[in-house]
Write a protein that holds these residues in place. Structure first.
Motif, PDB file in Angstrom:
ATOM      1  N   VAL A 138     -28.469   3.655  39.636  1.00 45.98           N
ATOM      2  CA  VAL A 138     -27.349   3.618  38.675  1.00 45.98           C
ATOM      3  C   VAL A 138     -26.892   5.033  38.325  1.00 45.98           C
ATOM      4  O   VAL A 138     -25.740   5.426  38.555  1.00 45.98           O
ATOM      5  N   GLY A 139     -27.810   5.830  37.789  1.00 46.22           N
ATOM      6  CA  GLY A 139     -27.448   7.200  37.419  1.00 46.22           C
ATOM      7  C   GLY A 139     -27.078   8.028  38.634  1.00 46.22           C
ATOM      8  O   GLY A 139     -26.157   8.859  38.596  1.00 46.22           O
ATOM      9  N   THR A 140     -27.799   7.795  39.741  1.00 50.28           N
ATOM     10  CA  THR A 140     -27.534   8.520  40.981  1.00 50.28           C
ATOM     11  C   THR A 140     -26.082   8.336  41.413  1.00 50.28           C
ATOM     12  O   THR A 140     -25.375   9.307  41.695  1.00 50.28           O
ATOM     13  N   LEU A 141     -25.644   7.098  41.440  1.00 47.88           N
ATOM     14  CA  LEU A 141     -24.287   6.842  41.917  1.00 47.88           C
ATOM     15  C   LEU A 141     -23.259   7.327  40.908  1.00 47.88           C
ATOM     16  O   LEU A 141     -22.303   8.017  41.262  1.00 47.88           O
ATOM     17  N   LEU A 142     -23.471   6.988  39.634  1.00 45.19           N
ATOM     18  CA  LEU A 142     -22.423   7.280  38.652  1.00 45.19           C
ATOM     19  C   LEU A 142     -22.234   8.779  38.415  1.00 45.19           C
ATOM     20  O   LEU A 142     -21.113   9.240  38.243  1.00 45.19           O
ATOM     21  N   THR A 143     -23.312   9.538  38.398  1.00 42.27           N
ATOM     22  CA  THR A 143     -23.129  10.950  38.054  1.00 42.27           C
ATOM     23  C   THR A 143     -23.118  11.871  39.271  1.00 42.27           C
ATOM     24  O   THR A 143     -22.723  13.022  39.154  1.00 42.27           O
ATOM     25  N   THR A 144     -23.575  11.390  40.421  1.00 42.71           N
ATOM     26  CA  THR A 144     -23.697  12.316  41.543  1.00 42.71           C
ATOM     27  C   THR A 144     -22.886  11.902  42.766  1.00 42.71           C
ATOM     28  O   THR A 144     -22.110  12.684  43.290  1.00 42.71           O
ATOM     29  N   PHE A 145     -23.039  10.663  43.219  1.00 38.63           N
ATOM     30  CA  PHE A 145     -22.421  10.333  44.499  1.00 38.63           C
ATOM     31  C   PHE A 145     -21.025   9.740  44.392  1.00 38.63           C
ATOM     32  O   PHE A 145     -20.170  10.046  45.214  1.00 38.63           O
ATOM     33  N   ILE A 146     -20.754   8.937  43.367  1.00 39.74           N
ATOM     34  CA  ILE A 146     -19.384   8.449  43.233  1.00 39.74           C
ATOM     35  C   ILE A 146     -18.416   9.603  42.970  1.00 39.74           C
ATOM     36  O   ILE A 146     -17.355   9.675  43.589  1.00 39.74           O
ATOM     37  N   PHE A 165     -42.038   3.245  31.050  1.00 36.90           N
ATOM     38  CA  PHE A 165     -41.831   3.346  32.491  1.00 36.90           C
ATOM     39  C   PHE A 165     -40.371   3.094  32.864  1.00 36.90           C
ATOM     40  O   PHE A 165     -39.736   3.908  33.530  1.00 36.90           O
ATOM     41  N   TRP A 166     -39.842   1.961  32.435  1.00 37.35           N
ATOM     42  CA  TRP A 166     -38.499   1.603  32.908  1.00 37.35           C
ATOM     43  C   TRP A 166     -37.430   2.532  32.354  1.00 37.35           C
ATOM     44  O   TRP A 166     -36.473   2.879  33.044  1.00 37.35           O
ATOM     45  N   SER A 167     -37.580   2.967  31.105  1.00 34.85           N
ATOM     46  CA  SER A 167     -36.541   3.860  30.585  1.00 34.85           C
ATOM     47  C   SER A 167     -36.639   5.237  31.248  1.00 34.85           C
ATOM     48  O   SER A 167     -35.626   5.897  31.464  1.00 34.85           O
ATOM     49  N   LEU A 168     -37.850   5.642  31.621  1.00 28.64           N
ATOM     50  CA  LEU A 168     -37.991   6.929  32.314  1.00 28.64           C
ATOM     51  C   LEU A 168     -37.331   6.863  33.692  1.00 28.64           C
ATOM     52  O   LEU A 168     -36.548   7.738  34.080  1.00 28.64           O
ATOM     53  N   VAL A 169     -37.645   5.803  34.433  1.00 28.07           N
ATOM     54  CA  VAL A 169     -37.124   5.693  35.794  1.00 28.07           C
ATOM     55  C   VAL A 169     -35.602   5.542  35.788  1.00 28.07           C
ATOM     56  O   VAL A 169     -34.909   6.014  36.679  1.00 28.07           O
ATOM     57  N   PHE A 170     -35.082   4.904  34.750  1.00 22.59           N
ATOM     58  CA  PHE A 170     -33.633   4.743  34.658  1.00 22.59           C
ATOM     59  C   PHE A 170     -32.950   6.053  34.266  1.00 22.59           C
ATOM     60  O   PHE A 170     -31.937   6.444  34.846  1.00 22.59           O
ATOM     61  N   ALA A 171     -33.511   6.744  33.265  1.00 17.34           N
ATOM     62  CA  ALA A 171     -32.775   7.851  32.642  1.00 17.34           C
ATOM     63  C   ALA A 171     -32.826   9.157  33.427  1.00 17.34           C
ATOM     64  O   ALA A 171     -31.894   9.958  33.363  1.00 17.34           O
ATOM     65  N   TYR A 172     -33.905   9.403  34.159  1.00 19.90           N
ATOM     66  CA  TYR A 172     -34.065  10.712  34.790  1.00 19.90           C
ATOM     67  C   TYR A 172     -32.909  11.084  35.708  1.00 19.90           C
ATOM     68  O   TYR A 172     -32.514  12.232  35.823  1.00 19.90           O
ATOM     69  N   LEU A 173     -32.348  10.087  36.391  1.00 15.63           N
ATOM     70  CA  LEU A 173     -31.364  10.367  37.429  1.00 15.63           C
ATOM     71  C   LEU A 173     -30.023  10.835  36.886  1.00 15.63           C
ATOM     72  O   LEU A 173     -29.173  11.286  37.635  1.00 15.63           O
ATOM     73  N   TRP A 174     -29.818  10.712  35.587  1.00 19.00           N
ATOM     74  CA  TRP A 174     -28.534  11.088  34.996  1.00 19.00           C
ATOM     75  C   TRP A 174     -28.508  12.548  34.551  1.00 19.00           C
ATOM     76  O   TRP A 174     -27.472  13.023  34.072  1.00 19.00           O
ATOM     77  N   THR A 175     -29.636  13.237  34.671  1.00 13.82           N
ATOM     78  CA  THR A 175     -29.761  14.470  33.889  1.00 13.82           C
ATOM     79  C   THR A 175     -29.620  15.767  34.691  1.00 13.82           C
ATOM     80  O   THR A 175     -29.662  16.839  34.110  1.00 13.82           O
ATOM     81  N   GLY A 176     -29.467  15.663  36.009  1.00 13.65           N
ATOM     82  CA  GLY A 176     -29.485  16.870  36.843  1.00 13.65           C
ATOM     83  C   GLY A 176     -28.513  17.948  36.392  1.00 13.65           C
ATOM     84  O   GLY A 176     -28.822  19.142  36.465  1.00 13.65           O
ATOM     85  N   ALA A 177     -27.335  17.557  35.901  1.00 11.81           N
ATOM     86  CA  ALA A 177     -26.322  18.560  35.575  1.00 11.81           C
ATOM     87  C   ALA A 177     -26.691  19.405  34.355  1.00 11.81           C
ATOM     88  O   ALA A 177     -25.962  20.343  34.014  1.00 11.81           O
ATOM     89  N   HIS A 178     -27.837  19.137  33.714  1.00  9.61           N
ATOM     90  CA  HIS A 178     -28.236  20.065  32.644  1.00  9.61           C
ATOM     91  C   HIS A 178     -28.626  21.428  33.234  1.00  9.61           C
ATOM     92  O   HIS A 178     -28.800  22.389  32.487  1.00  9.61           O
ATOM     93  N   HIS A 179     -28.759  21.505  34.552  1.00 13.34           N
ATOM     94  CA  HIS A 179     -28.952  22.800  35.212  1.00 13.34           C
ATOM     95  C   HIS A 179     -27.615  23.509  35.431  1.00 13.34           C
ATOM     96  O   HIS A 179     -27.592  24.639  35.901  1.00 13.34           O
ATOM     97  N   LEU A 180     -26.525  22.818  35.173  1.00 12.96           N
ATOM     98  CA  LEU A 180     -25.199  23.354  35.505  1.00 12.96           C
ATOM     99  C   LEU A 180     -24.318  23.458  34.273  1.00 12.96           C
ATOM    100  O   LEU A 180     -23.097  23.366  34.351  1.00 12.96           O
ATOM    101  N   VAL A 181     -24.954  23.665  33.119  1.00 12.30           N
ATOM    102  CA  VAL A 181     -24.206  23.784  31.874  1.00 12.30           C
ATOM    103  C   VAL A 181     -23.316  25.033  31.931  1.00 12.30           C
ATOM    104  O   VAL A 181     -23.768  26.092  32.363  1.00 12.30           O
ATOM    105  N   TYR A 182     -22.073  24.882  31.502  1.00 11.50           N
ATOM    106  CA  TYR A 182     -21.088  25.981  31.495  1.00 11.50           C
ATOM    107  C   TYR A 182     -20.656  26.418  32.897  1.00 11.50           C
ATOM    108  O   TYR A 182     -20.108  27.505  33.065  1.00 11.50           O
ATOM    109  N   THR A 183     -20.915  25.596  33.908  1.00 15.38           N
ATOM    110  CA  THR A 183     -20.332  25.879  35.217  1.00 15.38           C
ATOM    111  C   THR A 183     -19.012  25.107  35.298  1.00 15.38           C
ATOM    112  O   THR A 183     -18.712  24.301  34.411  1.00 15.38           O
ATOM    113  N   PRO A 184     -18.229  25.326  36.376  1.00 21.33           N
ATOM    114  CA  PRO A 184     -16.970  24.578  36.478  1.00 21.33           C
ATOM    115  C   PRO A 184     -17.139  23.088  36.794  1.00 21.33           C
ATOM    116  O   PRO A 184     -16.139  22.381  36.876  1.00 21.33           O
ATOM    117  N   LEU A 185     -18.350  22.617  36.974  1.00 20.76           N
ATOM    118  CA  LEU A 185     -18.549  21.173  37.171  1.00 20.76           C
ATOM    119  C   LEU A 185     -17.905  20.432  35.997  1.00 20.76           C
ATOM    120  O   LEU A 185     -18.043  20.865  34.863  1.00 20.76           O
TER     121      LEU A 185
END
Ligand code: HEM
Ligand code: HEM
Lengths: 190, 465
Positions: A20-28, B241-261
């Motif tokens: 879910v997060g992979t697609l919404l924030t990175t690949f889409i 477990f489930w909230s960790l596995v769900f939430a982690y994937l949304w956070t990568g761009a915290h490495h790109l704060v203040y970039t043009p992303l």
């Protein structure tokens, strides 16, 4: 009902949660064009600059230098206007970096003449006695490997002429690296 | 300790020893690059320059130490928790050989400067294919063993193992899509900001599926086993477990704060980073809750000491990390040495402590013996603890200092420290302290390895093979 008794279902659910997060924030965003800059504004790399960039990658310069200017007043005072999407639009891979052991290099091509870079790369301490940058004098003795120059341009999809490729003859790795450094900050058409 | 079930431990042993070996290599390189940052004359030849060695340090400790430690511990855990022998012991031994060949080739290629340049994804494409094959071989054994288990319900550790199996596969493949130019060179399939976004989606989830779910699987097993206390809350571990596995994937761009992303991607990443405190602390609370009323074990039981300090650093790490994601704080510490301070509290404090506890618990059991010396285990504990604290604290101080010097402007808006060198040289005393901390940590690690090797030497001959 309990999924902790069913490993296959469990794994599929985990994949789903991950996607879910992979697609919404990175690949889409890749495909629907949320992050598509205007590549028409970019001056394509010349073969010599491509080779120089590959040496920058090989030596891992990005482990100490970023190439991205943040829109913060103290930062623009030091490095120039904030980076835009267009400036790195054709860069594969990107070289934004994550650590500034040395200064940001996004605009370094506008800061010094090429001769400065030749000296600095050969012996950084001759310019800043207290610098911790390694000396790269051996690059000046290494003949540039031209075997893949044309293939690289094709893979990257940059336009080139045979004359552009001929330029590489007799060049050293230092020449290529400095050519790349001199491009930094001059990515966009005027 | 009879082995009627026919547990298979060859690969468990082999991966444990490989992991210790490559850790020593990676730590030595860590000490060398720390020295190079103050004394550039230690950049001896092209292949010993900082720029090439830093990826060797990170890759050796991620793929050479943590990953084989997981192969070892996971091959043990799936057998014990399922009460069945490993599905394919021959395949596991084969995986071990291939693994060590791949790591040697990886190290040589990085020395030679063959690099895709993306952090923790430096290995060039033929080695990427090797990594994927290895991962598939490992996963087949893990999944097949879990499938034929005798214990119907899968314990929490098995959830984290399964998450690791799928998580690493997805993020590793996703970030390494590239177009080859030659056997030794390729270009990323993504360009510019997209490439950066994919890279840090990978980067942060390498943290999630290597430095988080791997030690968590070990933690959830070793804590109740070594303390004799039942897990505090099963429900909390499910939610966590489930909230960790769900939430982690949304956070990568915290490495790109203040970039043009685009801003929305950054903001979503920051919000999810803060949310991550909850599932992370679910494990911390579970750990402390389990020991409720048993805290005297912190004095009497060396395994509990490692596990509790490990989860405590995990707790600190998962508060510090989300704070770093916030724009105002990122503006100060991003690009500075604060970040290596953060990284090494996690890796030296949480990951290494937890893996050590796992090995101390597991290895005497599979060699059918006792730990060689609890005294040495305690010495190991104090040395790595002190070494890590010196490392992290000095880097936090100098990181804030450098961030503040970069920001300093006078009343006309001019930079107070206009020359970058002025902000660099004050790092030197702190970097020297870091080297000292690293040497102390390394000494502790050598004590650990010695203790393990002596334990194996004292094992009954039949077990030693
Ligand atoms: C809730 C959990 C966490 C969050 C939200 C988080 C957040 C962050 C942020 C924002 C950064 C980037 C700092 C910067 O460059 O400005 C970072 C870097 C990093 N963190 Fe964490 N962190 C968390 C937990 C962990 C854990 C448990 C580890 C385990 C070792 C870890 C290891 C790392 C590493 C290796 C980096 C460096 C990445 C790089 O720049 O190469 N983090 N973290
Ligand atoms: C003897 C102990 C150690 C020393 C002296 C050491 C030293 C270093 C140094 C000097 C850096 C580069 C910092 C910079 O970019 O300015 C670094 C980065 C890193 N180290 Fe270590 N290290 C040690 C232990 C470890 C361990 C045990 C692990 C993992 C299990 C680890 C993982 C990493 C990672 C992931 C990075 C990249 C951090 C980032 O991108 O910000 N290190 N280390």
């Amino acid at each position: 009902m309990s999924i902790d008794k069913k490993p296959v279902t469990f794994m599929l659910l985990a994949v789903l949660a991950i996607m879910v997060g992979t697609l919404l924030t990175t690949f889409i965003p890749l495909f629907v064009g949320t992050v598509v800059p205007d590549t028409d504004k970019v001056i394509p790399y010349k073969p010599l600059e491509v080779e120089g960039r590959d040496i920058y990658i090989r030596e891992g310069c990005n482990n100490c230098h970023s190439q991205i200017v943040r829109p913060l007043p103290f930062e623009t005072a030091r490095y120039g206007p904030p980076s835009t999407l267009a400036e790195s639009a054709i860069d594969r891979p990107h070289l934004w970096g994550s650590k500034r052991t040395g200064p940001d290099l996004a605009r370094v091509g506008r800061k010094y003449p090429a001769a400065w870079h030749y000296q600095h790369m050969k012996n950084p301490q001759s310019i800043y006695p207290q610098s911790n940058m390694p000396a790269y004098a051996w690059l000046a003795d290494a003949k540039l490997d031209r075997r893949y120059a044309e293939k690289k341009m094709k893979v990257l999809g940059y336009p080139y002429t045979t004359d552009d490729i001929k330029v590489l003859e007799g060049k050293t790795e230092m020449d290529a690296l400095v050519a790349y450094l001199m491009r930094l900050g001059r990515e966009l058409k005027p | 300790m009879a082995n009627e079930i026919g547990y298979e431990y060859d690969a468990v042993k082999g991966f444990a020893l490989s992991s210790l070996f490559w850790a020593i290599v990676g730590l030595l390189v860590g000490i060398l690059i720390s020295i190079q940052l103050v004394y550039p004359q230690f950049n001896l030849t092209s292949w010993l320059t900082y720029g090439r060695l830093r990826p060797i340090h990170t890759n050796a400790l991620i793929y050479g130490f943590t990953v084989p430690a997981a192969f070892s511990l996971f091959f043990y855990l799936v057998q014990r928790l399922g009460r069945v022998p490993l599905a394919y012991p021959g395949l596991a031994r084969f995986t071990l050989y291939i693994f060590n060949i791949a790591i040697v080739l990886a190290a040589l290629s990085l020395f030679a400067g063959m690099s895709q340049s993306k952090e923790y994804s430096e290995l060039e494409w033929p080695l990427d294919i090797g990594v994927v094959i290895l991962w598939v071989l490992f996963s087949i054994n893990i999944i097949a063993t879990i499938m034929k288990r005798k214990e119907e319900q899968m314990y929490v550790s098995l959830w984290y193992i399964l998450a690791t199996v799928v998580g690493v596969a997805i993020v590793y493949i996703g970030n390494n899509i590239a177009v080859p130019v030659s056997l030794f060179k390729s270009y990323s399939a993504y360009a510019g900001a997209n490439d950066a976004n994919v890279q840090w989606w990978f980067g942060h989830n390498a943290v999630a599926f290597v430095f988080t779910t791997i030690p968590l699987a070990v933690f959830y097993y070793i804590l109740p086993k070594s303390s004799g206390a039942p897990l505090y809350s099963h429900r909390l571990s499910i939610v966590g477990f489930w909230s960790l596995v769900f939430a982690y994937l949304w956070t990568g761009a915290h490495h790109l704060v203040y970039t043009p992303l685009p801003d929305w991607i950054q903001t979503v990443a920051i919000a999810f980073s803060i949310f991550l405190i909850a599932p992370s602390w679910a494990s911390v609370i579970n750990g402390y809750g389990t020991l409720n009323g048993q805290w005297e074990q912190m004095r009497s039981n060396y395994l509990v000491k490692f596990i509790v300090l490990g989860i405590t650093f995990y707790g600190l790490q998962t508060i510090q990390g989300p704070s770093q994601a916030i724009r105002a704080f990122s503006a100060l510490i991003h690009y500075t040495d604060w970040v290596p301070g953060h990284v090494h509290m996690g890796t030296m404090g949480w990951v290494t402590m937890t893996v050590s506890a796992g090995f101390y618990y597991m290895l005497p059991r599979i060699y059918n013996t006792e730990i060689y010396s609890i005294k040495l285990a305690n010495l190991h504990f104090w040395l790595v603890l002190v070494g890590q604290l010196i490392y992290s604290v000095t880097m936090w101080i100098t990181g804030i200092r450098q961030g503040a010097m970069w920001q300093a402007v006078d009343t006309d808006g001019g930079l107070v420290y206009a020359n970058f060198i002025q902000t660099l040289t004050p790092n030197y005393p702190f970097w020297n302290m870091r080297t000292l901390g690293g040497v102390i940590f390394f000494a502790g690690f050598l004590v650990f390895v010695y203790n393990i090797l002596q334990t194996i030497r004292n094992a009954p001959a039949a077990q030693r093979a």
